[in-house]
Design an enzyme around this catalytic site. Structure first.
Site, PDB file in Angstrom:
ATOM      1  N   GLU A  81     -36.817  -7.034 -13.017  1.00  0.00           N
ATOM      2  CA  GLU A  81     -35.690  -6.949 -13.949  1.00  0.00           C
ATOM      3  C   GLU A  81     -36.025  -5.809 -14.916  1.00  0.00           C
ATOM      4  OE1 GLU A  81     -35.160 -10.357 -16.489  1.00  0.00           O
ATOM      5  OE2 GLU A  81     -33.104  -9.851 -17.011  1.00  0.00           O
ATOM      6  N   HIS A 137     -33.487 -11.825  -9.993  1.00  0.00           N
ATOM      7  CA  HIS A 137     -32.979 -10.465 -10.200  1.00  0.00           C
ATOM      8  C   HIS A 137     -33.380  -9.495  -9.094  1.00  0.00           C
ATOM      9  CE1 HIS A 137     -31.210 -11.333 -14.069  1.00  0.00           C
ATOM     10  NE2 HIS A 137     -32.334 -11.887 -14.459  1.00  0.00           N
TER      11      HIS A 137
HETATM   12 ZN   LIG Z   1     -33.181 -15.404 -15.835  1.00  0.00          ZN
END
Ligand SMILES: [Zn+2]
Ligand SMILES: *[C@@H]1O[C@H](CO)[C@@H](O)[C@H](O)[C@H]1NC(C)=O
Ligand SMILES: *[C@@H]1O[C@H](CO)[C@@H](O)[C@H](O)[C@H]1NC(C)=O
Ligand SMILES: *[C@@H]1O[C@H](CO)[C@@H](O)[C@H](O)[C@H]1NC(C)=O
Ligand SMILES: *[C@@H]1O[C@H](CO)[C@@H](O)[C@H](O)[C@H]1NC(C)=O
Length: 487
Positions: A337, A362
């Site tokens: 991320e 992510h």
């Molecule tokens: Zn999260």
């Protein structure tokens, strides 16, 4: 013009004609390649019934109209796009789609703050005025504050603003950098947790959160939860076992009240800001919880912003404890991320895979890591893609440019989720489905894509194969009903 000039002209024309025919790509070959490419996308090989094809064509028609808009919502910041999306016909249809499971959602941002503020006014949060906190104004009873306030709606609004990061201002002015954004984000989390960790609110908040998912046609949840201490009026507190049991009880209650809801499991999380000593204790605790509540606890994860935090590799000894002891503790790591390519934290994706993570939270940076990408595909380690979250935290502006576009074009294992919907002024999964389907899914993703995303969310869940089959059968019934009702 004399004859020879005329003949010359004819010759030139014929030559150029032939030349064109010889070098033009074969249209049949072109079509085959296009078909091959389309079949490679998420849901590209899904066989659709006649009725499904009808609905798919309608969806595509709606999508092409949406794409023509000057104010195309996926190209805008979600805080500005939200009201446009709400009015979009394709969004209303997406709300009705049986979306399967929400696999990436955090405990204190699953339920709308409007509910929280409107429903917490009944409660006092302490029997006595608590000790003042350093650097804060003195405590005031909400009741007194309301009595003194001319405009109570405005007061409620200002409280709600403290509990989310949504803003009516220009988001780029309000949050000029990732640092500013994340500071406000963690502040809002602390503000919410003071409300939510009061025992009676805690139960209702979770029940209401399930209600919001259910209303959005989501049937199963894997909730990332810190299992914080929960307090009572007299200042006494409950430990994490109580918190877990409460999740279990409320989930049972909710599924009893709503037989079409499949259930929920918990992924225990800790903030990545802790040191190794604490991490070792927490991992041991997690193993214990997994053993005591094997059906409720799915596994373990670290939360908090990756960039300034400690990378997974920093905790390699602690994270190896389960396999060293031969104990089962599945990981569900947030990783990638970030857009700090090449940094230590950027290694989290590969490290998560080396620690046999079950899914990746992510995976925004995955395209920059061909080896990690190949491992994730080969081992079926799905990414939990949260488009709105990635935009709000300033990893990408225009959602047509989200890496999910590439990953969906090649059917990489992935699911769509919403991360912290209440913080972003969103709810359920439909807004994120909209961004994925209309935004980076482009004009080619179709009903088969939506179907595949829903099936993925069950197949990549932590449920056993048997439970997955049961959940899928339940989903299929709802899907069939959805198709009949919308064709
Ligand atoms: Zn999260
Ligand atoms: C009270 O505040 C709300 C929200 O800020 C605003 O819309 C409304 O006009 C205000 N009402 C009065 C009487 O000022
Ligand atoms: C938080 O609430 C306070 C008090 O009502 C208000 O003055 C402040 O503007 C709010 N903060 C935000 C970020 O909205
Ligand atoms: C680790 O953190 C805990 C809790 O903040 C603290 O009590 C402890 O002293 C720290 N240990 C080390 C070695 O820094
Ligand atoms: C990951 O899985 C592989 C293959 O099953 C195994 O050899 C390895 O020990 C596992 N690693 C960890 C850290 O659990």
């Amino acid at each position: 013009m004399d004859m020879s000039a005329k003949r010359h002209l004819v010759l030139v024309l014929v030559l150029s004609c032939l030349w064109g025919a010889l070098s033009m790509p074969d249209p049949k070959h072109r079509e085959d390649l296009m078909k091959t490419e389309a079949s490679m996308q998420t849901g590209g090989r899904m066989v659709l019934s006649e009725k499904e094809q009808q609905l798919s064509s309608r969806l595509l028609q709606m999508k092409s109209e949406e794409v023509m808009r000057v104010d195309f919502p996926p190209s805008m910041h979600f805080f500005r796009a939200r009201d446009l999306i709400k009015e979009s016909p394709i969004f209303s249809l997406l709300q009705k789609v049986p979306k399967g499971a929400a696999l990436h959602l955090h405990d204190f941002s699953m339920t709308s703050v409007e509910w929280l503020v409107k429903n917490s006014i009944r409660f006092f949060f302490s029997s006595q005025i608590p000790k003042p906190l350093p650097q804060c104004s003195p405590w005031v009873l909400l009741e007194k504050l309301r009595a003194l306030t001319v405009n109570v709606t405005a007061l409620d609004d200002s409280i709600m603003k403290n509990l989310t990061i949504f803003t009516d201002l220009d988001p780029d002015v309000a949050y000029p950098s990732q640092d500013v954004l994340w500071n406000r984000f963690e502040e809002a989390f602390r503000a919410v947790s003071g409300l939510v960790t009061y025992a009676p609110v805690f139960r209702d908040y979770y029940y209401q959160g399930l209600q919001e998912l259910y209303a959005d046609n989501v049937m199963y949840l894997e909730l990332r939860a810190m299992l914080s201490e929960v307090y009572e009026l007299d200042g006494s507190t409950h430990d994490m076992i109580w918190t877990l049991k409460t999740y279990q009880e409320v989930t049972r209650q909710f599924t009893a009240d709503h037989p079409e809801f499949f259930g929920a499991r918990v992924i225990y999380t800790i903030h990545r800001g802790v040191n190794s000593t604490v991490m070792a204790q927490v991992v041991q605790k997690a193993m214990q919880l997994k053993k005591t509540f094997p059906d409720l606890v799915a596994g373990f994860d670290l939360v908090g912003r990756e960039d300034p935090g400690r990378p997974l590799w920093y905790f390699r000894n602690e994270l190896s404890l389960p396999s060293d002891k031969g104990l089962q503790l599945p990981f569900f790591f947030h990783a990638g991320e970030t857009n700090l390519e090449g940094s230590e934290v950027d290694q989290n994706l590969l490290d998560a895979l080396l620690f046999n993570t079950t899914r990746i939270g992510h995976g925004f940076a995955l395209l920059r890591h061909p080896v990690a990408k190949e491992l994730s595909r080969k081992n079926g380690v799905a990414l939990e893609i949260c488009p709105i979250s990635n935009q709000v935290t300033k990893l990408v502006d225009d959602l047509r440019n989200h890496p999910g576009a590439v990953l969906m074009a090649e059917d990489h294992p992935l699911v769509i989720s919403s991360d912290d919907p209440a913080m972003f002024g969103s709810s359920g999964l439909s807004y994120d489905f909209y961004e994925a389907f209309v935004g980076f899914g482009g004009l080619r993703s179709n009903l088969g894509t939506l179907k595949a995303l829903a099936i993925n969310s069950i197949r990549y869940s932590s449920l056993s194969t048997q439970q997955q089959d049961k959940a899928l059968a339940m989903w299929q019934k709802r899907w069939n009903k959805f198709i009949i009702e919308n064709t």
